[in-house]
Design a protein around this motif. Structure first.
Motif, PDB file in Angstrom:
ATOM      1  N   VAL A   5      -1.023  11.684  21.313  1.00  0.00           N
ATOM      2  CA  VAL A   5      -1.805  12.593  20.947  1.00  0.00           C
ATOM      3  C   VAL A   5      -2.333  12.044  19.352  1.00  0.00           C
ATOM      4  N   ILE A   6      -3.427  12.589  18.915  1.00  0.00           N
ATOM      5  CA  ILE A   6      -3.836  12.449  17.560  1.00  0.00           C
ATOM      6  C   ILE A   6      -3.130  13.470  16.667  1.00  0.00           C
ATOM      7  N   LEU A   7      -2.439  13.097  15.896  1.00  0.00           N
ATOM      8  CA  LEU A   7      -1.549  13.983  14.763  1.00  0.00           C
ATOM      9  C   LEU A   7      -2.827  14.423  13.849  1.00  0.00           C
ATOM     10  N   ALA A  19      -2.644  17.078  18.302  1.00  0.00           N
ATOM     11  CA  ALA A  19      -1.393  17.933  17.961  1.00  0.00           C
ATOM     12  C   ALA A  19      -1.457  18.271  16.400  1.00  0.00           C
ATOM     13  N   PHE A  20      -1.500  19.656  16.393  1.00  0.00           N
ATOM     14  CA  PHE A  20      -1.473  19.807  14.730  1.00  0.00           C
ATOM     15  C   PHE A  20      -0.052  19.972  14.421  1.00  0.00           C
ATOM     16  N   LEU A  21       0.342  19.444  13.471  1.00  0.00           N
ATOM     17  CA  LEU A  21       1.694  19.320  13.159  1.00  0.00           C
ATOM     18  C   LEU A  21       1.895  19.290  11.663  1.00  0.00           C
ATOM     19  N   ASP A  22       3.399  19.744  11.440  1.00  0.00           N
ATOM     20  CA  ASP A  22       3.776  19.815  10.055  1.00  0.00           C
ATOM     21  C   ASP A  22       5.433  19.668  10.149  1.00  0.00           C
ATOM     22  N   THR A  23       5.946  18.983   9.158  1.00  0.00           N
ATOM     23  CA  THR A  23       7.376  18.789   9.143  1.00  0.00           C
ATOM     24  C   THR A  23       7.668  19.654   7.874  1.00  0.00           C
ATOM     25  N   GLU A  24       8.967  20.202   7.723  1.00  0.00           N
ATOM     26  CA  GLU A  24       9.677  20.548   6.490  1.00  0.00           C
ATOM     27  C   GLU A  24      11.008  19.597   6.377  1.00  0.00           C
ATOM     28  N   THR A  25      11.291  19.295   5.323  1.00  0.00           N
ATOM     29  CA  THR A  25      12.187  18.167   4.864  1.00  0.00           C
ATOM     30  C   THR A  25      13.057  18.644   3.932  1.00  0.00           C
TER      31      THR A  25
END
Length: 164
Positions: free
Chosen positions: A78-80, A6-12
Motif C-alpha cells: 500500500v501507499i501510506l 492506507a491512511f495510517l497513524d500511530t500513537e507512541t
C-alpha cells in the motif's frame, strides 16, 4: 496498476525512534473502515508528556492478538498516507521488523502546504483548520490513532477535490 492507499497513524510512548515504541496503530484502506490495534510495548523509557498528549492512561487496553500478521497482510504494497508519515513508517517498521508497504508515502498536510502556498509544512491541526475554512467537512485531530486517521483521510480528500 493503482496501489491501495492506507491512511495510517500511530500513537507512541515518545518521539525518539530508538527508545520509544508504538502502542497503538490505526489505519483505513482506501474507503474502508478504520481498524485500530494495540501493540505490545513497555513504558521503561516512555515520555510522560507523550503519554498524556495521546491519552494513554485512559485508552490503553489489551494487546490485539495477531497484530503483526494482520499489519503485514493489510499493509502489503500500500501507499501510506499520514501526517508526517516518515515518523509513522520508522516507528512501525521497528515494531514489525519489516516494511511491507510501498517505498513512497504521502504527507496529507504537505498537500495543504502546496495548495495554500505556505512557506513550510504545518501539522494536521493547521491543515484541518484551513481546509474546514474552505468549506470542507473535516473532523479535528484528537491525538488518537483512529481520530487522526479520520482527519488525515478527510484532509487528503479535500486537497484532491480542490486540485481536480
Amino acid at each position: 496498476m493503482t496501489r491501495r492507499l492506507a491512511f495510517l497513524d500511530t500513537e507512541t510512548t515518545g518521539l525518539d525512534r530508538v527508545r520509544h515504541q508504538v502502542w497503538e496503530v490505526a489505519y483505513a484502506i482506501d474507503d474502508g473502515p478504520i481498524v485500530t490495534l494495540q501493540l505490545p510495548h513497555d513504558l521503561d523509557h516512555a515520555d510522560p508528556a507523550a503519554l498524556e498528549i495521546n491519552g494513554y492512561a485512559d485508552r490503553v487496553g489489551t494487546v490485539t492478538l495477531g497484530w503483526r500478521q494482520q499489519l503485514l497482510a493489510d499493509l502489503d504494497d500500500v501507499i501510506l498516507v499520514g501526517s508526517n508519515p516518515g515518523f509513522d513508517q520508522a516507528m512501525l517498521s521497528k515494531a514489525l521488523d519489516a516494511e511491507p508497504w510501498h517505498y513512497r508515502c504521502i504527507d496529507a498536510p504537505a498537500g495543504v502546504m502546496w495548495l495554500l502556498d505556505w512557506d513550510e509544512p504545518r501539522g494536521l491541526l493547521s491543515a484541518a483548520r484551513e481546509m474546514r475554512g474552505r468549506g470542507h467537512t473535516i473532523p479535528m485531530p484528537d491525538h488518537t490513532a483512529a481520530g487522526d486517521v479520520a482527519t488525515t483521510r478527510a484532509v487528503y480528500r479535500a486537497v484532491r477535490g480542490e486540485h481536480r
